[in-house]
Design a protein around this motif. Structure first.
Motif, short mmCIF file in Angstrom:
data_model
loop_
_atom_site.label_atom_id
_atom_site.label_comp_id
_atom_site.label_asym_id
_atom_site.label_seq_id
_atom_site.Cartn_x
_atom_site.Cartn_y
_atom_site.Cartn_z
N VAL A 139 5.03 -7.28 8.58
CA VAL A 139 4.75 -6.71 9.90
C VAL A 139 4.01 -7.72 10.76
CG1 VAL A 139 3.40 -4.97 11.11
CG2 VAL A 139 4.77 -4.32 9.15
N SER A 140 2.94 -8.27 10.22
CA SER A 140 2.18 -9.26 10.98
C SER A 140 1.38 -10.13 10.01
CB SER A 140 1.23 -8.55 11.94
OG SER A 140 0.27 -9.45 12.42
N ARG A 141 1.49 -11.43 10.16
CA ARG A 141 0.90 -12.31 9.16
C ARG A 141 -0.61 -12.35 9.23
NH1 ARG A 141 1.97 -17.72 7.65
NH2 ARG A 141 0.89 -16.84 5.90
N HIS A 142 -1.18 -12.10 10.41
CA HIS A 142 -2.62 -12.32 10.53
C HIS A 142 -3.45 -11.07 10.72
CE1 HIS A 142 -1.99 -16.56 10.64
NE2 HIS A 142 -1.08 -16.41 11.56
N GLU A 143 -2.79 -9.91 10.83
CA GLU A 143 -3.59 -8.73 11.13
C GLU A 143 -4.02 -8.00 9.89
OE1 GLU A 143 -0.81 -7.74 14.85
OE2 GLU A 143 -2.14 -6.13 14.22
N TRP A 144 -5.30 -7.72 9.81
CA TRP A 144 -5.84 -6.89 8.74
C TRP A 144 -6.48 -5.70 9.42
CZ3 TRP A 144 -6.20 -8.30 3.45
CH2 TRP A 144 -5.71 -9.58 3.16
N HIS A 145 -6.12 -4.51 9.01
CA HIS A 145 -6.68 -3.32 9.66
C HIS A 145 -7.42 -2.46 8.65
CE1 HIS A 145 -4.73 -3.92 13.55
NE2 HIS A 145 -3.74 -4.43 12.87
N PRO A 146 -8.57 -1.92 9.06
CA PRO A 146 -9.37 -1.13 8.11
C PRO A 146 -8.91 0.32 8.05
CG PRO A 146 -10.58 -1.40 10.16
CD PRO A 146 -9.26 -2.09 10.35
N PHE A 147 -8.88 0.87 6.83
CA PHE A 147 -8.55 2.28 6.64
C PHE A 147 -9.44 2.85 5.56
CE2 PHE A 147 -4.95 2.44 9.32
CZ PHE A 147 -4.37 1.19 9.27
N THR A 148 -9.88 4.08 5.79
CA THR A 148 -10.72 4.72 4.79
C THR A 148 -9.86 5.15 3.62
OG1 THR A 148 -11.92 5.62 6.66
CG2 THR A 148 -12.48 6.48 4.50
N LYS A 188 12.38 -2.00 -2.33
CA LYS A 188 12.57 -2.24 -0.89
C LYS A 188 11.27 -2.11 -0.12
CE LYS A 188 17.31 -0.82 -0.08
NZ LYS A 188 18.01 0.41 0.15
N LEU A 189 10.26 -1.54 -0.78
CA LEU A 189 9.00 -1.33 -0.06
C LEU A 189 8.35 -2.66 0.24
CD1 LEU A 189 7.62 1.72 -2.02
CD2 LEU A 189 8.45 1.67 0.32
N PRO A 190 7.66 -2.76 1.37
CA PRO A 190 7.11 -4.06 1.76
C PRO A 190 5.94 -4.46 0.87
CG PRO A 190 6.36 -2.37 3.25
CD PRO A 190 7.35 -1.71 2.35
N LYS A 191 5.70 -5.74 0.85
CA LYS A 191 4.54 -6.25 0.11
C LYS A 191 3.31 -6.00 0.98
CE LYS A 191 3.42 -10.76 -0.43
NZ LYS A 191 2.86 -11.91 -1.08
N VAL A 192 2.23 -5.55 0.37
CA VAL A 192 0.99 -5.42 1.13
C VAL A 192 -0.12 -6.14 0.40
CG1 VAL A 192 1.50 -3.23 2.26
CG2 VAL A 192 0.41 -3.24 0.04
N ALA A 193 -1.16 -6.44 1.16
CA ALA A 193 -2.34 -7.07 0.57
C ALA A 193 -3.56 -6.25 0.94
CB ALA A 193 -2.48 -8.49 1.09
N ILE A 194 -4.52 -6.23 0.04
CA ILE A 194 -5.71 -5.39 0.24
C ILE A 194 -6.96 -6.26 0.17
CG2 ILE A 194 -7.08 -3.55 -0.82
CD1 ILE A 194 -4.63 -2.44 0.25
N ASP A 195 -7.86 -6.05 1.10
CA ASP A 195 -9.17 -6.70 1.01
C ASP A 195 -10.21 -5.60 0.94
OD1 ASP A 195 -11.06 -9.04 3.08
OD2 ASP A 195 -11.02 -8.69 0.93
N GLY A 196 -11.02 -5.66 -0.07
CA GLY A 196 -12.02 -4.61 -0.17
C GLY A 196 -12.20 -4.14 -1.59
N PRO A 197 -12.71 -3.00 -1.87
CA PRO A 197 -13.20 -2.04 -0.90
C PRO A 197 -14.58 -2.39 -0.37
CG PRO A 197 -13.48 -1.17 -3.09
CD PRO A 197 -12.83 -2.51 -3.25
N PHE A 198 -14.82 -2.01 0.86
CA PHE A 198 -16.13 -2.24 1.44
C PHE A 198 -16.85 -0.93 1.59
CE2 PHE A 198 -15.28 -6.54 1.92
CZ PHE A 198 -13.99 -6.69 2.38
N GLY A 199 -18.14 -1.00 1.54
CA GLY A 199 -18.86 0.23 1.29
C GLY A 199 -19.54 0.89 2.45
N THR A 200 -19.75 2.16 2.31
CA THR A 200 -20.63 2.90 3.20
C THR A 200 -21.51 3.74 2.30
OG1 THR A 200 -19.17 4.78 3.33
CG2 THR A 200 -18.86 3.07 4.94
N ALA A 201 -22.31 4.55 2.91
CA ALA A 201 -23.32 5.23 2.12
C ALA A 201 -22.87 6.56 1.56
CB ALA A 201 -24.57 5.43 2.98
#
Lengths: 185, 549
Positions: free
Chosen positions: B314-323, B363-376
């Motif tokens: 979808v986009s080589r440089h975009e990383w978007h945060p999701f809970t 057929k599903l796209p490859k994804v990459a994950i960075d995280g998990p990052f924390g909250t309280a």
């Protein structure tokens, strides 16, 4: 880069440049630097650019967020019609305004920033964007439909109260033949 | 406050530091030099700080280690973006002061060259060192130039202009309007910070600010010799002609460390992005929400954390945060992604959302994950009674929490400290209900089976509705299941009466600490905080925790 409206960024950049030009001009005049006439010009130019750029344009897609109190500026800017609507005009205007700022150190920064804003406006103009005023929406109530003027003359074909009460419990028994025809014959 | 202290400290330093005493005379005793050097010192300090809050992986690691020591310290690390912005504003402010002061400096340096009168100390000082071009004081060397030209021909001047421009472009593209609507512009322009830092390090290389050399300070003491400048170098006076040298550049000492840390951070992100993530299931929910269930080797999460997702196709440089909406006890992790913009729409299409037949797994796209990052969110389990309030999409972290509590309580049969949960979901529209309603339905069913229906008490508030819908609700008021959610618990309309709610809870649970958790708009946060304070009396304590996304 998708559906970018370059004009949004150009607007932020131009507003910032106006402020920087104004600040540089004030310093030049207050410190009585050599070439303070350019600084005085920068003060006037800075104010003009800020007034022109303060009202945000309405976005082609999505919700537009206005700056606080921008309504009166919107009205003024709108009054100039095609001069302010067209971004080519704005791009060249900013390019022209910024040139005298380059002659004095205090205003050089404002000059370069405004030049960059002018380039971004040029990009916006080439992509066909234009300035739209954000005006308060007048809620137009839907015009009252024709049929409401003539209320029905006859009551609807309701069954008598006894049959109505039966309907809640017994669907089969509640069925009855409508005395008047309900289809358009 | 730390900034002000640093500022005044620097000012003092440059006023009394013997080396610069004569330089001050050059400026006709105007203190603009110290006004320029003081913000420069503060800028060094701020530029060191600004890179640190955005090293998410480093912060996450720190957070993990600090948590064992102190939970409050851990929570401070979550406000990293706010801190980053604050430091950025300080950088902008100090830059402005620095530039204005240097404008005055240059003006006076120029004056010193133009006013060619040998009884004018600044002129005399400017003439020093003209022959050997080494021991001079005035950076402007002749009277046939003007400050603008000087600026563009010195290293300090050119780097100064370039980095200020970079800073201005970064700031204008980081305005909220641009950031929220055109993330790409913000992200790519923000990378101008690389130019900013390079320019910053080289800014002092020209050694343009000059002070008296140590040796010269012995032979020409400013406080004694300043007035007798006509006699300098003559045999009878004990004032020799002073000599000057430039200052070695010092910024690199401040920013080198953080720059290296940031480079490490980006390398870690690249490494993580190459680790294999498998999408095990894609669910399309009716409310334009895409659920991705994924697995990754060695992935470990806590409740309420978030990840950054990247999809190279979808986009080589975009990383978007999701809970993350799954519980740690499950064997996969999931995120519910609302389709609101370019990237989410493209992801939806890449996962085959617009096709009606099921997709092959390969057929599903490859994804990459960075995280998990924390909250309280982990704090939820520390309270006996918990009030969870989520507004709209803010309910997402609570999905994870509810599931996790359920797993802990029932499946593992653990004794959970949390005995009762009150859940409030405020929603302006019905569409977003669907996927969460499924979760609540299954929880409701399972609770009924295990006969622990009292464990979770949830209230869903519909805060906005259309007239047509209202008619539908009125008609179906008596139905057994709620017309919107299909749950046994009816949807309530309007906003909750917090006063009543708090009073009820206080009366049902005397002598306990009730944790109140909110994920939603700040105004709601303020009103809840007030309620917590006003209802904390006697033996019931309400403790307010706010999530920040």
């Amino acid at each position: 880069m998708g559906k970018i409206e370059w004009a949004m960024w150009a607007n932020e950049q131009a507003l910032a440049s106006g402020l920087i030009l104004l600040a540089g001009g004030i310093v030049g005049v207050a410190g009585q630097f050599r070439g303070w006439e350019f600084a005085a010009y920068a003060v006037a130019a800075g104010v003009f650019v800020c007034l022109l750029e303060y009202p945000r344009s309405k976005r082609a897609k999505g919700t537009s967020v206005e700056r606080s109190g921008q309504y009166c500026f919107t009205v003024c800017v709108k009054a100039f019609g095609p001069l302010t609507r067209n971004y080519y005009v704005r791009a060249f205007l900013h390019a022209a305004i910024c040139v005298p700022g380059g002659f004095m150190l205090a205003t050089v920064l404002g000059c370069v920033c405004l030049g960059i804003a002018s380039l971004i406006y040029l990009a916006a103009a080439i992509r066909g964007e234009h300035w739209e005023p954000i005006l308060p929406r007048k809620d137009v109530r839907k015009p009252v439909a024709e049929s409401i003027k003539n209320p029905p003359q006859n009551p609807p074909p309701r069954p008598p109260p006894e049959t109505r009460r039966k309907q809640a419990k017994d669907l089969e028994g509640a069925a009855y033949d409508n005395p008047s025809s309900v289809t358009d014959d | 406050w730390a900034q002000c202290m640093k500022f005044s400290q620097s000012q003092e330093k440059y006023l009394i530091y013997g080396k610069y005493k004569i330089t001050l005379y050059l400026l006709d005793l105007f203190e603009s030099l110290s006004w320029a050097r003081a913000p420069a010192a503060c800028l060094n300090f701020n530029c060191m700080l600004i890179l640190l809050p955005v090293c998410r992986n480093l912060l996450s690691f720190l957070r993990g280690s600090i948590q064992f020591c102190s939970r409050t310290a851990a929570r401070q690390l979550d406000r990293n973006l706010t801190f980053h912005k604050l430091v950025a504003y300080m950088i902008a402010f100090h830059t402005a002061v620095h530039i204005i002061a240097h404008l005055f400096n240059f003006e006076f340096f120029m004056d010193a060259q133009l006013n060619r009168n040998s009884s004018f100390l600044p002129f005399v000082l400017s003439e020093i060192g003209t022959d050997d071009n080494a021991s001079f004081l005035n950076p402007i060397r002749s009277n046939e130039t003007n400050p603008t030209i000087v600026m563009f021909t010195t290293i300090a001047g050119v780097t100064g202009v370039v980095i200020t421009l970079a800073l201005i472009l970064i700031i204008t593209s980081s305005m909220e309007v641009i950031r929220r609507s055109y993330f790409e512009v913000f992200w790519y322009t923000h990378h101008l910070f690389i130019i900013f830092f390079i320019g910053l390090v080289f800014h002092g290389y020209g050694r343009i600010v000059r002070g008296q050399t140590a040796g010269s300070q012995q032979t020409n003491k400013p406080h004694l010799c300043a007035d007798r400048f006509e006699d300098w170098g003559k045999n009878e006076s004990d004032c020799a002609v002073p000599e000057f040298a430039g200052n070695p550049p010092g910024t690199w000492k401040w920013v080198l460390g953080p720059m290296i840390l940031y480079v490490c951070e980006r390398l870690v992100r690249i490494y993580r992005s190459h680790q294999k993530v498998v999408i095990t299931k894609v669910v399309m929910h009716p409310s334009k929400t895409l659920e991705l269930q994924m697995r990754k080797k060695g992935f470990h999460m806590e409740v309420g954390q978030y990840v950054f997702i990247q999809c190279p196709s979808v986009s080589r440089h975009e990383w978007h945060p999701f809970t993350l909406t799954s519980a740690p006890e499950e064997d996969y992790f999931s995120a519910h992604i609302r389709i609101v913009g370019d990237w989410t729409q493209a992801l939806y299409e890449a996962c085959g959302g617009d096709k009606t037949e099921t997709q092959e797994a390969w057929k599903l796209p490859k994804v990459a994950i960075d995280g998990p990052f924390g909250t309280a969110s982990e704090d939820v389990f520390r309270y006996e009674v918990v009030m969870l309030v989520g507004a709209g999409i803010g309910v997402t972290p609570f999905a994870s929490i509810l599931k996790s509590v359920w797993y802990k309580r029932i499946q593992n049969n653990q004794e959970v400290f949390t005995k009762k949960i009150y859940f409030y979901w405020l929603c302006p529209e019905t569409e977003a209900f669907e996927w969460f309603a499924d979760l609540l339905q299954s929880l409701e069913r399972q609770m009924a089976e295990k006969d622990v229906a009292n464990f979770l008490s949830y209230n869903i508030y519909l805060t906005r509705w259309k007239e047509t819908e209202a008619a539908h609700f009125r008609v179906h008021h008596e139905a057994e299941n709620d017309p919107i959610t299909g749950l046994k618990q009816k949807t309530l309309y309007g906003k909750p009466n917090w006063d009543n709610e708090f009073t009820n809870i206080a009366s049902k649970h005397p002598g306990t600490k009730v944790g109140v958790f909110l994920c939603g708009p700040p105004q709601l946060g303020k009103s809840l905080e007030k309620q917590c304070l006003s209802h904390t009396e006697g033996d019931v304590k309400f403790i307010f925790n706010k999530e920040n996304f």
